[in-house]
Structures are given as structure tokens and as C-alpha cells.
Motif scaffolding. Sequence first.
Motif, mmCIF file in Angstrom:
data_model
loop_
_atom_site.group_PDB
_atom_site.id
_atom_site.type_symbol
_atom_site.label_atom_id
_atom_site.label_comp_id
_atom_site.label_asym_id
_atom_site.label_seq_id
_atom_site.Cartn_x
_atom_site.Cartn_y
_atom_site.Cartn_z
ATOM 1 N N VAL A 149 135.521 9.577 50.551
ATOM 2 C CA VAL A 149 135.803 10.987 50.828
ATOM 3 C C VAL A 149 134.533 11.622 51.376
ATOM 4 C CG1 VAL A 149 136.557 13.193 49.880
ATOM 5 C CG2 VAL A 149 137.504 11.058 48.967
ATOM 6 N N LEU A 191 132.755 16.725 49.147
ATOM 7 C CA LEU A 191 133.381 16.779 47.830
ATOM 8 C C LEU A 191 133.372 18.215 47.307
ATOM 9 C CD1 LEU A 191 134.640 14.374 46.251
ATOM 10 C CD2 LEU A 191 132.726 14.598 44.654
ATOM 11 N N GLY A 218 137.923 18.073 48.679
ATOM 12 C CA GLY A 218 137.503 16.693 48.503
ATOM 13 C C GLY A 218 137.735 16.189 47.086
ATOM 14 N N ARG A 219 137.451 17.024 46.113
ATOM 15 C CA ARG A 219 137.678 16.625 44.714
ATOM 16 C C ARG A 219 139.165 16.423 44.442
ATOM 17 N NH1 ARG A 219 133.286 19.002 40.494
ATOM 18 N NH2 ARG A 219 131.565 19.333 41.931
ATOM 19 N N ALA A 262 140.107 13.130 45.903
ATOM 20 C CA ALA A 262 139.598 12.023 45.103
ATOM 21 C C ALA A 262 140.449 11.800 43.859
ATOM 22 C CB ALA A 262 138.145 12.293 44.721
ATOM 23 N N TRP A 311 132.089 8.808 47.568
ATOM 24 C CA TRP A 311 132.023 9.992 48.429
ATOM 25 C C TRP A 311 130.625 10.125 49.014
ATOM 26 C CZ3 TRP A 311 128.925 14.430 47.520
ATOM 27 C CH2 TRP A 311 128.206 14.391 46.318
ATOM 28 N N LYS A 361 126.059 15.806 43.446
ATOM 29 C CA LYS A 361 126.856 16.559 42.473
ATOM 30 C C LYS A 361 126.862 15.750 41.175
ATOM 31 C CE LYS A 361 129.807 18.530 46.098
ATOM 32 N NZ LYS A 361 129.478 19.937 45.969
ATOM 33 N N VAL A 420 130.150 14.971 38.861
ATOM 34 C CA VAL A 420 131.366 14.284 39.273
ATOM 35 C C VAL A 420 131.342 12.829 38.814
ATOM 36 C CG1 VAL A 420 131.610 15.811 41.267
ATOM 37 C CG2 VAL A 420 130.534 13.567 41.549
ATOM 38 N N TRP A 479 132.615 10.189 40.457
ATOM 39 C CA TRP A 479 132.623 9.174 41.508
ATOM 40 C C TRP A 479 131.218 8.971 42.068
ATOM 41 C CZ3 TRP A 479 135.926 13.548 41.843
ATOM 42 C CH2 TRP A 479 137.203 13.313 41.289
ATOM 43 N N ARG A 495 128.223 8.544 44.594
ATOM 44 C CA ARG A 495 127.854 9.061 45.915
ATOM 45 C C ARG A 495 127.184 7.955 46.717
ATOM 46 N NH1 ARG A 495 122.827 12.272 47.547
ATOM 47 N NH2 ARG A 495 123.401 13.406 49.443
ATOM 48 N N SER A 538 135.102 17.559 54.886
ATOM 49 C CA SER A 538 133.851 18.303 54.994
ATOM 50 C C SER A 538 134.103 19.784 55.231
ATOM 51 C CB SER A 538 133.019 17.771 56.159
ATOM 52 O OG SER A 538 132.787 16.403 56.046
#
Length: 306
Positions: free
Chosen positions: A139, A142, A146-147, A150, A162, A168, A171, A173, A175, A193
Amino acid sequence: MEPPAVLVTSPMLAARQADWNLGYRLITGDVTPEVAEHVEVVVSGDSLSNALIDSLPRLKLVACFSTGYSGIDLAHLRRRAIALTTAAGVNAHDVADHAMALLLGWWHGLSSADRQVRSGGWRDSLPPRSSLRGRRAGVVGLGRIGRAIAQRLQSHEMPVRWWGPRDKPDVQWKRAGSLPALAEWSDILIVASRADPQNAGQIDAAVLRALGPGGVLVNVSRGFLVDEDALIGALRDGSLGGAALDVFAAEPTDATLWSDVPNILLSPHIAGFTREAGADMIAQLRENVRRYFAGEPLLTPVEDAA
């Protein structure tokens, strides 16, 4: 006391003023210097010229009905200490749902399957498809959308990573180290984006090469984020596996651009186009303007503006 003056640059917002006008004096059409002296707020779509901004010496707020603002010069607003608000977040769930619809529709070949049934055929002439479960999904961006994407990808049992310009830590996930690295890792790359001119062309030929002949690009953000010529070339020569697009470099897009491009699924910028989102976007604009005149903190200010 005369009601505050609000300049309306969008015909749609002028027509729907009953939904958001809380007694302001609305100005439409040409703005004379005498009128310009009284305007502190402009309500608009996603574009506004610097010339118009400069003609309004008391302007303090640009309130966008849209989530994007690609046609507004943030640096120019910053120099004038003018705030910018948008409809950020109101349709994130709708856009995320549509991103998944595009992905699932492309992956499962629903367009060709539909044509097959309508023409009297059946599955015996269709090749079996690969399962989506376990495919790696990247993704780009985010934020709220984006979140939400996901989360939906994860529910399909897909590993998610992502990339964005800022980390971040909150989160779950991972990066990626860079956008090309994310593309190289991904089987599916979904563009979510921010619609910021600084992000223009971020999905370029190098990113498409990294995604590769087995990869699929999905774009539900803005068309200018993708190098459209490079995308069409990659689809034609097979260096990219496929694409599912809701947004285009110019809209409405020229149908002839896509008439002979293989392995694509297209929709006409409808990801966030729901009845509920339209009402919520109007309500958010109304609240931002109300808060400005009440001297309260704005609901959805763009941080990079004033």
C-alpha cells in the motif's frame, strides 16, 4: 451587522447552498475589488488559481468540498497564512471498498467471465486463476484510506506492507525501506497516496519495472500520481502484469488511450462517489466554515498549509 461574505467558485456548491449556507452572503461569478475586500472564506473544489487568491486581500480560509487539492498551490497559501480544509476521511471506507472491488474484479477476471456467460459460454474455455490468498500486497500511502485498504487486504489473508514518506510507529504493518523496494516485494501495489502535487509521478517506470510482469497496480488516489505513458507501455509490452484504475491523468480520460491496452480494469473515478459520502462531504465543509467564523479550531485543516 452584514453577514460574512463567502466566495463560491463551485457551481455545484452554489446550487446546494441550502445544505451548507448558515446565513452567509454568498458571492458567485466575477469579483469586483469592492467585494473582494470583504471575502475571508472561499469554498471550492480541488483547484483555485493564485490570481484569484491574490485578488482577495482578507482571505483566511479555503474550504474544499473535495478530499484532494491538486489544483491549489499550498506554498502560496502558506506565504499568505491562509488555511486550507478538505473533506479528508469522510469517504475513506468507500474508497477502500472500491480498491478491493477493483482488485477482486481484476484478479478473478469478472469482466471476461460476465462476457462469457452472456455469450453462451461457460468456464470450460476459461483458464483457472491463481488464488489471491497469500499474495503480497503493498500500500502506497497509509493515511485514512491506506489503513482501511490494509485492513481489508489482511482480511483476505494477504501479507501487507506499506511505504510513505513518514514512519508510523503505531501501525501493525511493516514499512518498506523505499517505494521501489515495496514494489519489488509486492504482487499487488495499491496507490492511496495523498493527492499532493509533490507526489506527482511517484509511480514511474522504475516502480513499474520493480512490480514486474506478475504484478498488478491498483490506483484509487489520483491519476497524476502515476506516469500514465509508462503504465500503458508496461502493460502493452508485458513488463507489468495488469492494472485496475479508477483515476486518470486527465478526466474524463480519452477512451482511445485504453482501447487496445491489455489486462486492465477501469472505472470512471467513482471510488468515493456514494450518496452517503456526498452528504458527509457537504456537512464537513459546512462545519469547517462555521468553525472559522466562530473562531473555533478547524475540523480538517491541511497541515502543510497555514
